[in-house]
Design an enzyme around this catalytic site. Structure first.
Site, short mmCIF file in Angstrom:
data_model
loop_
_atom_site.label_atom_id
_atom_site.label_comp_id
_atom_site.label_asym_id
_atom_site.label_seq_id
_atom_site.Cartn_x
_atom_site.Cartn_y
_atom_site.Cartn_z
CG HIS A 67 2.38 -2.90 1.96
ND1 HIS A 67 2.24 -1.55 1.68
CD2 HIS A 67 1.52 -3.16 2.97
CE1 HIS A 67 1.33 -1.03 2.47
NE2 HIS A 67 0.88 -1.98 3.27
CG ASP A 98 0.34 -0.76 9.22
OD1 ASP A 98 -0.42 -1.72 9.03
OD2 ASP A 98 -0.04 0.43 9.06
#
Length: 407
Positions: free
Chosen positions: A29, A291
Site C-alpha cells: 500500500h 510489507d
C-alpha cells in the site's frame, strides 16, 4: 505540492526481440497514517496531527498511487501487452481487506484504467486469507525449529546505538510510559518472541516499540510534513535515517523471513500466485497487500539479497515486486524477469508523480535456482518448478484463496 519531472526511458524487451505476455504485481500500500494511537505515551512531546483514522491511506498516498497506475498502464500498452486502457477482461486488481490496501488498489486502478477496472476484495472485517501472514502449522517439530531460528536471529542483532538515538529523539525518560511502566531506556528493554497459532508472529519489547516510533517518523517524512514535525526535526541526515531503519529491518526480518516460517506465513499467497502463473487467463494482475506479504513471499522463493538505491526501506511504501513473463520468439521459450519498481525516499517526500517520462526506480531481483542471463531473464520453467515444490510443502496448511480471481 505534487511535482512532475521529465526523463527519457527506453524499453529493453522489444530490443531483444521478446514479447511481453503477462505481468503480475505484488504491491505494498502507499503512504498511510501511523498504525497506533498510543504514540503519545512514549514521549512528552506533541505529535503532528494526521488527517485520517489510524492506518488509513493519506491523500498524498492516493495521488502517488494514481500516478503509479498511469505509469504501469502506459508501460504495458507501450509493450503491447494491452491494446488500450479499457481492456476490462484482461485486468484483475485484488486487494486485502484493510482500508489502506483497498484505497491503494482503487487509486492504482483509477489512474491506470479509469472506470474500466474494478477492485476485488472481500467485504469482511478480518484479513483476506490470501494476504494473512499468520502461523498455520501447529506441529511441535515446526514450532520448536522456528522458535529456535527466530531466537538465534534475535540474539545476533545489536541495535543499542539506534535505540539510544531513539531515546534521545523522543525523550522517553520524561514520557508517561517511563512513569507508568518504568521503561525509561529502550536499549535496556528485553525482546520476547510472541508465537501463537493463527496469528502473526511478533517480537514484543524494544524492537516492537522502536518499530512503532520509527514507522511514524517515516510516514511523516513520506507525507511531506515540515522538517520540525518529522521526529521534531531531530533526524537530519541519511546516516541517521539508516541507523534508525535498522530497527525496522531487524523487526521485519525476524517476524517474516525466518526459514520454514516464511513458507508457512506465505503459504496462501504462494498457492494463489502459483495458480495465477500456471492457470491465469488475464494479462495483468495487481495484488495490493503489505510489507509482510512481500517479505515472506520473497524469502520463501529464495530471492537473493538486494539493494534499492535511494531508499531507506527494503519494502518501500507503494513499491511493487513485478513478475514479467516474456516470450522469446527466437528460441521458442518463455522467460521471467522480476524487478522491484519503487520510488526513492526523496521522490516520495517531494511528491514526484511517476510517469513514462519520469519513471520510478527499478532494481533487478534474482532467485536461487533460476539463474538470470546478462539481460536479467531466467527460464520460466525453472521459476514454475519453484512454485510446484512450495505447493507440496504448504498444501496441507493452505486456506481457501480468493474465488473467481483467475476468470
Amino acid at each position: 505540492m505534487i511535482t512532475k519531472l521529465i526523463f527519457i526511458v527506453t524499453f529493453v524487451g522489444a530490443g531483444l526481440g521478446l514479447q511481453l505476455k503477462q505481468v503480475v504485481l505484488l504491491s505494498r500500500h502507499n503512504i498511510r497514517t501511523p498504525l497506533t494511537t498510543n504514540l503519545q505515551l512514549l514521549t512528552p512531546k506533541r505529535w503532528p496531527k494526521w488527517n485520517g483514522d489510524t492506518g488509513y491511506l493519506t491523500p498524498k498516498g492516493r495521488i502517488l498511487e494514481q500516478a503509479m497506475g498511469r505509469y504501469f498502464a502506459d508501460w504495458i500498452i507501450e509493450e503491447e501487452l494491452l491494446s488500450d486502457k479499457c481492456s476490462r477482461n484482461q485486468v484483475f486488481v485484488f486487494s486485502n481487506t484493510r482500508e489502506r490496501t483497498i484505497q491503494t488498489a482503487k487509486s492504482f486502478a483509477e489512474g491506470a484504467f479509469g472506470d474500466c477496472a474494478e477492485v476485488y476484495y472481500k467485504n469482511i472485517t478480518e484479513m483476506d486469507p490470501v494476504f494473512n501472514p499468520v502461523i498455520r502449522n501447529d506441529s511441535e517439530e515446526f514450532i520448536k525449529t522456528v522458535l529456535s531460528e527466530m531466537q538465534a536471529q534475535l540474539n545476533k542483532i545489536d541495535l543499542k546505538d539506534a535505540l539510544l538515538r531513539l531515546n534521545r529523539i523522543v525523550d522517553i525518560k520524561d514520557s508517561e510510559y517511563c512513569k507508568t511502566e518504568n521503561i525509561c531506556d529502550l536499549s535496556e528493554v528485553k525482546n520476547k518472541i510472541v508465537f501463537e497459532l493463527n496469528k502473526e508472529p511478533d517480537v514484543a519489547g524494544a524492537l516492537q516499540l522502536g518499530n512503532t516510533l520509527v514507522d511514524a517518523f517515516l510516514m511523516a517524512y513520506y507525507d511531506g510534513m515540515k522538517e520540525d514535525e518529522v521526529a521534531w526535526g531531530r533526524i537530519r541526515t541519511a546516516e541517521e535515517w539508516e541507523s534508525l531503519l535498522k530497527i525496522l529491518k531487524a523487526y521485519h526480518k525476524i517476524r517474516f523471513q525466518t526459514k520454514l516460517l516464511d513458507k508457512d506465513l506465505a503459504s496462501t499467497m504462494l498457492k494463489y500466485l502459483g495458480d495465477v502463473f500456471q492457470n491465469g487467463i488475464k494479462k495483468f494482475y495487481v495484488l495490493v497487500g503489505h510489507d509482510a506479504n512481500i517479505l515472506s513471499l520473497m524469502s520463501s522463493l529464495n530471492f537473493k539479497d538486494y539493494t534499492l538505491d535511494g531508499q531507506f526501506e527494503k519494502t518501500p511504501i507503494g513499491g511493487k515486486v513485478v513478475f514479467e513473463k516474456w516470450y522469446d520468439d527466437v528460441n521458442g521459450r518463455d522467460l521471467l524477469r522480476v524487478r522491484y519498481v519503487y520510488q526513492s525516499s526523496t521522490q516520495i517526500r517531494d511528491g514526484v508523480e511517476a510517469s513514462l517520462l519520469h519513471p520510478p526506480l527499478k532494481a533487478l531481483l534474482q532467485m536461487e535456482d533460476c539463474a538470470v542471463d546478462e539481460n536479467g531473464y531466467c527460464p520460466w520453467n525453472d521459476f514454475i518448478r519453484k512454485f510446484n515444490i512450495n505447493s507440496l510443502v504448504n498444501n496441507s496448511n493452505s486456506q481457501t484463496v480468493g474465488e473467481g480471481a483467475l476468470f
